[in-house]
Design a protein around this motif. Structure first.
Motif, PDB file in Angstrom:
ATOM      1  N   MET A   1       0.784  -1.308  -0.120  1.00  0.00           N
ATOM      2  CA  MET A   1      -0.081  -0.406  -0.388  1.00  0.00           C
ATOM      3  C   MET A   1       0.989   1.583   0.443  1.00  0.00           C
ATOM      4  O   MET A   1       1.883   1.593   1.026  1.00  0.00           O
ATOM      5  CB  MET A   1      -0.893   0.241   1.103  1.00  0.00           C
ATOM      6  N   ARG A   2       0.382   2.263  -1.140  1.00  0.00           N
ATOM      7  CA  ARG A   2       1.099   3.420  -0.808  1.00  0.00           C
ATOM      8  C   ARG A   2       0.103   4.662  -1.017  1.00  0.00           C
ATOM      9  O   ARG A   2      -0.779   4.578  -1.365  1.00  0.00           O
ATOM     10  CB  ARG A   2       2.157   3.571  -1.993  1.00  0.00           C
ATOM     11  N   LEU A   3       0.738   5.677  -0.128  1.00  0.00           N
ATOM     12  CA  LEU A   3      -0.537   7.111   0.640  1.00  0.00           C
ATOM     13  C   LEU A   3      -0.186   8.030  -0.778  1.00  0.00           C
ATOM     14  O   LEU A   3       1.077   7.961  -0.937  1.00  0.00           O
ATOM     15  CB  LEU A   3      -0.427   7.622   1.748  1.00  0.00           C
ATOM     16  N   HIS A   4      -0.830   8.337  -1.036  1.00  0.00           N
ATOM     17  CA  HIS A   4      -0.574   9.934  -2.525  1.00  0.00           C
ATOM     18  C   HIS A   4      -0.491  11.065  -1.824  1.00  0.00           C
ATOM     19  O   HIS A   4      -0.298  12.053  -1.762  1.00  0.00           O
ATOM     20  CB  HIS A   4      -1.182   9.515  -3.539  1.00  0.00           C
ATOM     21  N   ARG A   5      -2.739  11.383  -1.486  1.00  0.00           N
ATOM     22  CA  ARG A   5      -2.540  11.929  -0.629  1.00  0.00           C
ATOM     23  C   ARG A   5      -3.553  12.282  -0.001  1.00  0.00           C
ATOM     24  O   ARG A   5      -4.682  11.289   0.005  1.00  0.00           O
ATOM     25  CB  ARG A   5      -3.730  13.349  -1.966  1.00  0.00           C
ATOM     26  N   LEU A   6      -3.724  12.915   1.378  1.00  0.00           N
ATOM     27  CA  LEU A   6      -5.306  13.345   1.961  1.00  0.00           C
ATOM     28  C   LEU A   6      -5.345  15.076   1.686  1.00  0.00           C
ATOM     29  O   LEU A   6      -4.497  15.654   2.688  1.00  0.00           O
ATOM     30  CB  LEU A   6      -4.222  12.747   3.638  1.00  0.00           C
ATOM     31  N   ASP A   7      -6.719  14.444   1.811  1.00  0.00           N
ATOM     32  CA  ASP A   7      -7.385  16.028   2.373  1.00  0.00           C
ATOM     33  C   ASP A   7      -7.885  15.870   3.890  1.00  0.00           C
ATOM     34  O   ASP A   7      -9.335  15.149   4.062  1.00  0.00           O
ATOM     35  CB  ASP A   7      -8.380  16.228   0.789  1.00  0.00           C
ATOM     36  N   LEU A   8      -8.370  17.006   4.561  1.00  0.00           N
ATOM     37  CA  LEU A   8      -9.176  17.043   5.913  1.00  0.00           C
ATOM     38  C   LEU A   8      -9.577  18.341   6.377  1.00  0.00           C
ATOM     39  O   LEU A   8      -9.598  19.504   5.521  1.00  0.00           O
ATOM     40  CB  LEU A   8      -7.957  16.649   6.965  1.00  0.00           C
ATOM     41  N   THR A   9     -10.857  18.022   5.842  1.00  0.00           N
ATOM     42  CA  THR A   9     -11.853  19.322   6.078  1.00  0.00           C
ATOM     43  C   THR A   9     -12.797  19.226   7.469  1.00  0.00           C
ATOM     44  O   THR A   9     -13.393  18.379   8.309  1.00  0.00           O
ATOM     45  CB  THR A   9     -12.848  19.563   5.458  1.00  0.00           C
ATOM     46  N   ALA A  10     -12.305  20.696   8.557  1.00  0.00           N
ATOM     47  CA  ALA A  10     -13.369  20.379   9.570  1.00  0.00           C
ATOM     48  C   ALA A  10     -12.892  18.997  10.311  1.00  0.00           C
ATOM     49  O   ALA A  10     -13.918  17.962  11.245  1.00  0.00           O
ATOM     50  CB  ALA A  10     -15.235  20.675   9.232  1.00  0.00           C
ATOM     51  N   PHE A  11     -11.930  19.153  10.719  1.00  0.00           N
ATOM     52  CA  PHE A  11     -11.501  17.105  10.993  1.00  0.00           C
ATOM     53  C   PHE A  11     -10.637  17.560  12.296  1.00  0.00           C
ATOM     54  O   PHE A  11      -9.629  17.660  11.754  1.00  0.00           O
ATOM     55  CB  PHE A  11     -10.502  16.264  10.400  1.00  0.00           C
ATOM     56  N   GLY A  12     -11.158  16.944  13.614  1.00  0.00           N
ATOM     57  CA  GLY A  12     -10.108  16.500  14.718  1.00  0.00           C
ATOM     58  C   GLY A  12      -9.849  18.229  14.602  1.00  0.00           C
ATOM     59  O   GLY A  12     -10.908  19.005  15.162  1.00  0.00           O
ATOM     60  N   PRO A  13      -8.352  18.739  15.142  1.00  0.00           N
ATOM     61  CA  PRO A  13      -8.102  20.464  15.654  1.00  0.00           C
ATOM     62  C   PRO A  13      -8.259  20.451  14.287  1.00  0.00           C
ATOM     63  O   PRO A  13      -7.785  21.895  14.345  1.00  0.00           O
ATOM     64  CB  PRO A  13      -6.827  19.653  16.117  1.00  0.00           C
ATOM     65  N   PHE A  14      -8.128  20.449  13.167  1.00  0.00           N
ATOM     66  CA  PHE A  14      -8.257  21.519  11.631  1.00  0.00           C
ATOM     67  C   PHE A  14      -9.491  21.441  11.596  1.00  0.00           C
ATOM     68  O   PHE A  14     -10.759  21.151  11.375  1.00  0.00           O
ATOM     69  CB  PHE A  14      -7.661  20.475  10.722  1.00  0.00           C
ATOM     70  N   GLY A  15      -9.750  23.982  11.831  1.00  0.00           N
ATOM     71  CA  GLY A  15     -11.127  23.515  11.666  1.00  0.00           C
ATOM     72  C   GLY A  15     -11.488  24.240  10.425  1.00  0.00           C
ATOM     73  O   GLY A  15     -12.602  23.878   9.565  1.00  0.00           O
ATOM     74  N   GLY A  16     -10.144  24.218   9.061  1.00  0.00           N
ATOM     75  CA  GLY A  16     -10.728  24.356   8.220  1.00  0.00           C
ATOM     76  C   GLY A  16      -9.869  23.115   6.721  1.00  0.00           C
ATOM     77  O   GLY A  16     -10.382  21.962   7.133  1.00  0.00           O
ATOM     78  N   SER A  17      -9.615  23.211   5.891  1.00  0.00           N
ATOM     79  CA  SER A  17      -9.348  22.131   5.347  1.00  0.00           C
ATOM     80  C   SER A  17      -7.835  22.485   5.209  1.00  0.00           C
ATOM     81  O   SER A  17      -6.845  22.930   4.914  1.00  0.00           O
ATOM     82  CB  SER A  17      -9.817  22.612   3.354  1.00  0.00           C
TER      83      SER A  17
END
Length: 449
Positions: A1-17
């Protein structure tokens, strides 16, 4: 398995994207996530696990749904995690949106809860575009689990080491490390296997002790039978080498017993040879005794014969005279037979003359012959009359039978004429019965239907 990109929005301590480009980070081959406490290092790993399995690892698994949402996010911003990765030669994009409470768009003020959503896409290199695969939480989870070959728990234990556990692992002693590794890698099954193996070892030891006890009991019985020829080892049941020592002692005792058996066999063969020689000598003595008894009996018979020699000579003389008289015995027998026949003929003549009439009693042979001829002629006529009488009786009987048969034929003829006279009426009655029976059968079939 190989990770390429992770996008977070309003997840955990991240209020924005926020976006993490793993391809750029891993360009040097290795990268490090670091930062102060609360910066969101663990949240990045939680986001990866949440994107793959729809839940976060370890004790934070209870932080599902609304609690995954960042407290710093704007009310109208929805929590979303998107992970792009390559697994099993396929480039996939997983999107997860947990349930969240948003403000109502119209109507009275307040909030409403939207359900969680998931999406799985695959990049088609030929077409150069993404294509949708599924929007079902269960289908996506089964597809990811099948491609990775690991469940969420296994992925967290093998790939993600929970935060804080590694430092505790480094500072802990051996027993604590063992407990921690057991909790991280779920080694309880190996402990159960070890426990089962220990139980089997104890059971095997108990069976070995029981077998050694039974073996020692048999060895003691063999020692009682063998006497001083067998020495038992001074070992307790369960001690190593007991069975080999007992078998060795038994082999030694068996060798001694075989030697004694060989000696006994030799003694038995010698005794059998002596017995055979004694039996032969006894047979010779018995034969000599039998011959001696026969000789004594022969001498006794010779003495008795010598004493009876005079009587024997007298009997021999009488026998010679009897042989001479035997030559004229047939003639004497014939004379006696002829005399007996003469006496019988004379008696028969007297009886026959007594039966003759008075006129023939004194007649001579000629008169008797004439009378015999006349009697024969009369007897011939009487025989012819008797045959005629018998023939007449037969004819009368035959006539009687013919008359009886004629009367029977007349009766049969009269009965036949009467039956023929009534045949037409009988035939009509029978025909009427047949027609009635056919109508009844037809009626029965109709009723059956």
């Amino acid at each position: 398995m190989r990770l390429h990109r992770l996008d977070l929005t309003a997840f955990g301590p991240f209020g924005g994207s926020q976006s993490v480009d793993f391809d750029e980070l891993s360009a040097a081959g290795l990268f490090l996530l670091h930062g102060p406490t609360g910066a969101g290092k663990t949240s990045v790993l939680d986001a990866v696990c949440y994107a793959l399995y729809g839940s976060v690892p370890g004790a934070r698994q209870s932080a599902q749904g609304l609690t995954l949402r960042s407290d710093h996010a704007a009310p109208g911003t929805r929590t979303e995690v998107t992970l792009e990765l390559t697994v099993a030669g396929r480039r996939l994009e997983v999107t997860r949106q947990p349930p969240w409470e948003r403000p109502k768009k119209r109507g009275r003020p307040g909030t409403t809860v939207e359900k969680a959503q998931s999406g799985l896409r695959e990049y088609d290199a030929v077409a150069g575009a993404w294509k949708d695969l599924s929007r079902s939480h269960q289908e996506i989870g089964e597809e990811i689990t099948q491609l990775l070959g690991m469940s969420r728990e296994q992925f967290c234990q093998v790939v993600l080491l929970p935060q804080g556990d590694f430092a505790r692992f480094l500072r802990a002693d051996a027993e604590a490390r063992g407990r921690l590794l057991g909790r991280l890698f779920d080694t309880q099954r190996f402990a159960e296997v070890e426990k089962r193996l220990a139980e089997r070892r104890r059971a095997a030891e108990a069976r070995v002790r029981e077998g050694d006890t039974a073996l020692l009991a048999d060895a003691h019985r063999m020692q009682q039978a063998a006497g001083d020829a067998m020495e038992l080892p001074e070992l307790a049941p369960g001690e190593p080498g007991l069975a080999e020592a007992v078998l060795t002692a038994a082999a030694v005792a068996r060798s001694g017993a075989r030697e004694q058996l060989t000696i006994a066999e030799c003694g038995r063969l010698a005794a059998e040879s002596a017995q055979a020689a004694a039996e032969r000598a006894l047979a010779d003595v018995r034969e000599l005794d039998r011959l001696q008894r026969r000789f004594a009996e022969a001498r006794e018979r010779a003495r008795l014969l010598q004493e009876r020699a005079g009587a024997h000579r007298e009997a021999q003389t009488r026998m010679e005279r009897a042989r001479k008289a035997e030559a004229v015995a047939p003639a004497l027998a014939l004379r006696e037979a002829a005399a007996a026949e003469h006496r019988g003929a004379a008696a028969a003549e007297v009886r026959a003359r007594a039966l003759l009439p008075e006129g023939f009693a004194e007649a001579g042979a000629g008169g008797l012959a004439t009378a015999a001829r006349r009697a024969a002629q009369e007897l011939g006529g009487l025989e012819s009359a008797r045959r005629g009488e018998l023939r007449l009786a037969g004819l009368l009987a035959e006539r009687t039978d013919l008359d009886r048969q004629e009367r029977a034929d007349e009766d049969v003829l009269a009965e036949t004429e009467g039956w023929l006279a009534g045949w037409d009426a009988t035939r009509a009655a029978l025909q009427e019965r047949v027609e009635s029976a056919q109508e009844a059968a037809t009626r029965a079939e109709q009723l059956a239907v």
